[in-house]
Structures are given as structure tokens and as C-alpha cells.
Scaffold this active site. Structure first.
Site, PDB file in Angstrom:
ATOM      1  N   SER A 229       0.863  -1.169   0.035  1.00 54.77           N
ATOM      2  CA  SER A 229      -0.067   0.058  -0.109  1.00 54.77           C
ATOM      3  C   SER A 229       0.818   1.228  -0.042  1.00 54.77           C
ATOM      4  O   SER A 229       2.085   1.210   0.370  1.00 54.77           O
ATOM      5  CB  SER A 229      -0.757  -0.073   1.240  1.00 54.77           C
ATOM      6  OG  SER A 229      -0.007   0.160   2.511  1.00 54.77           O
ATOM      7  N   GLU A 250       6.480  -0.447  -5.116  1.00 56.35           N
ATOM      8  CA  GLU A 250       5.552  -0.420  -6.300  1.00 56.35           C
ATOM      9  C   GLU A 250       4.248  -0.537  -5.357  1.00 56.35           C
ATOM     10  O   GLU A 250       3.915  -1.425  -4.448  1.00 56.35           O
ATOM     11  CB  GLU A 250       5.496  -2.026  -6.956  1.00 56.35           C
ATOM     12  CG  GLU A 250       4.403  -2.095  -7.876  1.00 56.35           C
ATOM     13  CD  GLU A 250       3.272  -2.660  -7.523  1.00 56.35           C
ATOM     14  OE1 GLU A 250       2.143  -1.830  -7.189  1.00 56.35           O
ATOM     15  OE2 GLU A 250       3.170  -3.709  -7.623  1.00 56.35           O
ATOM     16  N   CYS A 284      -3.064  -4.876  -8.136  1.00 54.63           N
ATOM     17  CA  CYS A 284      -2.570  -3.221  -8.118  1.00 54.63           C
ATOM     18  C   CYS A 284      -3.194  -2.648  -9.512  1.00 54.63           C
ATOM     19  O   CYS A 284      -3.547  -1.448  -9.323  1.00 54.63           O
ATOM     20  CB  CYS A 284      -1.375  -3.029  -7.645  1.00 54.63           C
ATOM     21  SG  CYS A 284      -0.194  -3.791  -8.741  1.00 54.63           S
ATOM     22  N   GLU A 384      -9.181   2.938  -2.868  1.00 55.33           N
ATOM     23  CA  GLU A 384      -8.548   1.781  -3.583  1.00 55.33           C
ATOM     24  C   GLU A 384      -9.550   0.689  -2.946  1.00 55.33           C
ATOM     25  O   GLU A 384      -9.544   0.380  -1.576  1.00 55.33           O
ATOM     26  CB  GLU A 384      -7.271   1.449  -3.573  1.00 55.33           C
ATOM     27  CG  GLU A 384      -6.922   0.074  -4.201  1.00 55.33           C
ATOM     28  CD  GLU A 384      -5.372   0.049  -3.981  1.00 55.33           C
ATOM     29  OE1 GLU A 384      -4.810  -0.703  -4.864  1.00 55.33           O
ATOM     30  OE2 GLU A 384      -4.722   0.625  -3.190  1.00 55.33           O
TER      31      GLU A 384
END
Length: 481
Positions: A229, A250, A284, A384
């Protein structure tokens, strides 16, 4: 049945305990605790880092082609045990067996690609300002690296990190997510079987605030590669600053799926469904929200609802399209956001609850869900989701989509469906995003480069540029007069 006990692996040895904090690992489909693993103490974290440091120079001094032999051997063992690892992934993470088999194959590809890259590591020679001199740029490893994994791809993320780390001469301590540590422990059995030198790979388990922080903040650690995250990435960024360690982060993304008025609607619908509900939406780069031109929104939405209604949800060990979400905590959050969005004025046109039937009474199940009449300020657009929920926003053309995209900070990826090549070329220049899928569903090729912009990350993974992340440049001025 009693849960199976799994162990951490440090300096070529299995760390077994009869006391200490145990982490329960639940099967997301049933809620059953099928495995347990002891968390690593801070002393064990230190031991793992020191072992990696001790092993690093000897590992670095092996020619890349020799290091590659170990990676090829690891890939071969994975191929032999493909079904074992696939079923383990289903039990631990909840993805379907088809998706799990693909993850094992993907892991093998990550490892073999990087093994092959050993003969392609390049430096440079530049002209000197004086005679009898040479100016060269050499690529050298960082040293001890740390790999921090997310829960959604417990095996593939290991391959994605150890492949480039090891081929470039680094050692690595890996820490899987505390939610999915079993696959990592089983992977270390392969490390042991192929005879990888002690300390080159070690595995510890624990939570981010203690074990993760101890790895990140330790002066032995020279580079941290983390998938997770944005909030976790920010904490790692801060912790790594103490020793100015290198970073490959990432982080979270909120990919918009943009459908313009000239798009091939049928192809866009198919891609939108696949790109949203793969791995129960826990990817993701998943399609997190649709921005569809108002001129084709009704047609697109009607066809998408029919397509999503065909998604078969059920026991992920069987022939289905979607399994459960990973955790009850995540499931509760997803449901709260969905119904908060309904209270904000969105219309729930599909799903929005646990599926009916005895098979879904236990475990972390949620129906494929679609919301319409969603506004850019609504909760399903702002947060998200990382679950099987798709909000649809009507837009007024390319410029409107670009505005909504570029005002965000979670700039990992986006999808664009249009037949207008001028707009496609403009999007390459104008979309402030790490990856654009143009008339293409979700995909990730080993030879590509996976990276985010803004708060979606630093550096990236995969391909030749992913290998470069694990190398430092050393400049040599040599006079030989």
C-alpha cells in the site's frame, strides 16, 4: 484437523519454536485455520541480515552465469512441484486454481528471465580528456537487499524480487505478508534443495511495525524492494532514509478504465470484466473504476451487467471464475464503502452482498458488484477497493477523462479504449501514469516494466530496467601512461 506448522528459514536453517507468538493462516473460502507460523524475533531478524551480509561478497564474486545456474535450478524445482504450489496458493490466498497455476508459471518466468539476464548486464566506456586514460562505468550490486511482499501474489512476488536481486550479485532477506506466509516457507524448501549458499536467501515473518521496520531501518540493509500500500510505502520511505538505503516501491493504484464514444464496446466490456474481477479484484493494476462517455454509457453498462452476471463464484479449487476475498477485515471495509456510496446517491445494480447459499456462509465471499450513477467525489472512486466492486462514472469525452485521471496521486495504471489514434498518441504524452493499457485487458509481460508515478511508487520491476534497479554504478578513471 490440527493446523500445519510452518517455519522461517535463516542462514540455511529452519527456525523452529515451541513458544512465542503464532500467526494463524486462514483459508479464505472457509475461514478455517489450516496453518500456523511463528513470528520472527528482532534477534532473528538481525541474524538473517548478518547472514546475508556474510554471504554477500562470495555470492557477488561468482560469475553471473554461475549465479544463474541456481536460479534455473529453482525454476526447475518449481515446475516439478507446480500443482503443490498452486493448491497451496488457493488455500492461502483464495485465488482460483486456474489463476494459481498461472501464478506458478509466472514465477518460473520471472526467475528464468532474470537468470538469462546474467549475460546481458552492461557497463559503459567513455572517451577520456587525456591520452592513455580510460573512463569506465561498472555496474555493481548494492549488497544486502530486503524483499517485502504483498498478500495478493505470495509466490510470484518472491520470484519477481529474488530473480533480479540474485542475478546481479545481491543477497536478500524476504518477508512475506503476515496474511500469506505459507507459500514463502514452502518456497524456502526449494532454496534448501538446490543448495543455494547459506545466507543468500533468508525468510522472516512478522508485522510491518516491528519485523518490517527492523529490516528497513537496519544499517546492513542497502536496498528495499516492497510491494504494498501507499501508506506502508511512505513508512518505508521514512525508515529507509536513516541509512539512505535504495528503494524500489510498487504501491497502491486506482486504475480508471476509460471508454470513449468510438470504442469497440463489446471488446471493452469483455476487457473491463476480466480486468476488474481477476483474483477477486485484488490486483494493483485492476480496473478499479470505469469512466465511460455518456453517449455510449447506457449500452456499455447494460452489456457489462450481462457479462458480469456470467461470472461463476464458488470453491476456488473447482472450475469457477472467482473465489473469495482474502480477509474478513477487507471484506467488511469493502461492504461499508459500497453502502456508503449508495447513501451518497449511487445505484447498486448488481451484487453488493455475500452470495446466497450454504456454500457461502463461511469464508470471505462477496458477489461481483456494479454501481452506477457514481460521481468522482464518491467513496468508491476516492478509495482503492481491492475487491470485486466496479463503480461507473459518466464522462464527457477524452479531456474530461484526462482531467479526472491526472488530478489523482495513485498513478499506477490506466486503461483506454478508443479507435482514435490521435487520442491514443496524446494519452502517451498527457496521462500522468506508469502504465497505459490501450485497447487491452489486464496483462503484465516479464520483459515490460512495472512502475508507478507520483505516490504509486519509486523505481520499478521487470524487464531490463527491473534488473537495473538492483545495480549501482561505479565510475573508474584509469591512467595507464
Amino acid at each position: 484437523m490440527e493446523p500445519t506448522i510452518y517455519n522461517c528459514y535463516i542462514n540455511g536453517e529452519w527456525i523452529k519454536k515451541s513458544s512465542g507468538e503464532k500467526i494463524d493462516v486462514e483459508n479464505p473460502a472457509s475461514g478455517e485455520v489450516f496453518a500456523q507460523i511463528y513470528t520472527s524475533s528482532l534477534d532473528e531478524v538481525q541474524h538473517a541480515l548478518e547472514a546475508a551480509d556474510k554471504a554477500q561478497f562470495s555470492w557477488q564474486m561468482l560469475p553471473p552465469s554461475e549465479r544463474a545456474k541456481y536460479l534455473f535450478a529453482i525454476a526447475d524445482k518449481l515446475a516439478e512441484r507446480k500443482e503443490h504450489f498452486a493448491k497451496l496458493l488457493v488455500m492461502e490466498q483464495g485465488k482460483t486454481l486456474v489463476e494459481a497455476r498461472f501464478e506458478v508459471d509466472d514465477t518460473i518466468r520471472y526467475i528464468t528471465y532474470n537468470a538469462e539476464a546474467g549475460r546481458r548486464i552492461q557497463g559503459a566506456i567513455f572517451p577520456s580528456e587525456n591520452p592513455y586514460e580510460q573512463l569506465t562505468i561498472h555496474k555493481v550490486p548494492y549488497g544486502v537487499t530486503v524483499g517485502l511482499m504483498a498478500f495478493n501474489y505470495p509466490l510470484a512476488l518472491i520470484g519477481r524480487k529474488i530473480g533480479p536481486a540474485l542475478i546481479t550479485g545481491n543477497t536478500m532477506v524476504i518477508k512475506p505478508s503476515e496474511l500469506t506466509p505459507v507459500t514463502a516457507s514452502e518456497f524456502c524448501k526449494i532454496i534448501e534443495d538446490v543448495g543455494l549458499p547459506k545466507g543468500v536467501i533468508s525468510m522472516v515473518v512478522g508485522y510491518g511495525h516491528n519485523v518490517g521496520a527492523a529490516l528497513v531501518e537496519n544499517p546492513i540493509t542497502k536496498l528495499i524492494s516492497m510491494t504494498g500500500s501507499t501508506r506502508a510505502g511512505q513508512a518505508i520511505y521514512k525508515g529507509a532514509s536513516q541509512n539512505v538505503a535504495g528503494l524500489v516501491l510498487e504501491l497502491g493504484g486506482k486504475a480508471p478504465f476509460i471508454v470513449l464514444e468510438d470504442a469497440n464496446i463489446d471488446k471493452a466490456v469483455e476487457a473491463a470484466a476480466i480486468s476488474r474481477y481477476a483474483n477477486c479484484g485484488q490486483v494493483c493494476i485492476c480496473n478499479e473504476m470505469v469512466f465511460v462517455d455518456s453517449k455510449v454509457a447506457d449500452e456499455f453498462t447494460a452489456k457489462l451487467i450481462k457479462r458480469v452476471q456470467k461470472i461463476r463464484v464458488g470453491n476456488p479449487m473447482t472450475d469457477v471464475d472467482m473465489g473469495p476475498n482474502l480477509s474478513p477485515v477487507a471484506l467488511k471495509r469493502i461492504n461499508e464503502i459500497v453502502h456508503e456510496n449508495v447513501a451518497q446517491g449511487a445505484e447498486l445494480v448488481l451484487g453488493g452482498k455475500r452470495p446466497d447459499g450454504a456454500a457461502f456462509e463461511k469464508g470471505n465471499w462477496y458477489e461481483p458488484t456494479i454501481l452506477t450513477n457514481v460521481k468522482p467525489e464518491h467513496s468508491t472512486i476516492q478509495e482503492e477497493m481491492f475487491g470485486p466492486v466496479l463503480p461507473i462514472v459518466k464522462i464527457n469525452g477524452y479531456e474530461h477523462a484526462k482531467e479526472l485521471l491526472n488530478q489523482r496521486d495513485d498513478s499506477l495504471s490506466a486503461y483506454l479504449y478508443t479507435e482514435n489514434h490521435k487520442l491514443i498518441m496524446r494519452s502517451i504524452q498527457e496521462f500522468q501514469i506508469g502504465t497505459i493499457f490501450v485497447n487491452k485487458q489486464i496483462v503484465g509481460y516479464i520483459q515490460g516494466y512495472h512502475s508507478g508515478h507520483k505516490k504509486a511508487g519509486i523505481g520499478g520491476e521487470d524487464g531490463i530496467y527491473g534488473v537495473e534497479e538492483y545495480l549501482q554504478k561505479r565510475t573508474i578513471y584509469m591512467n595507464y601512461e
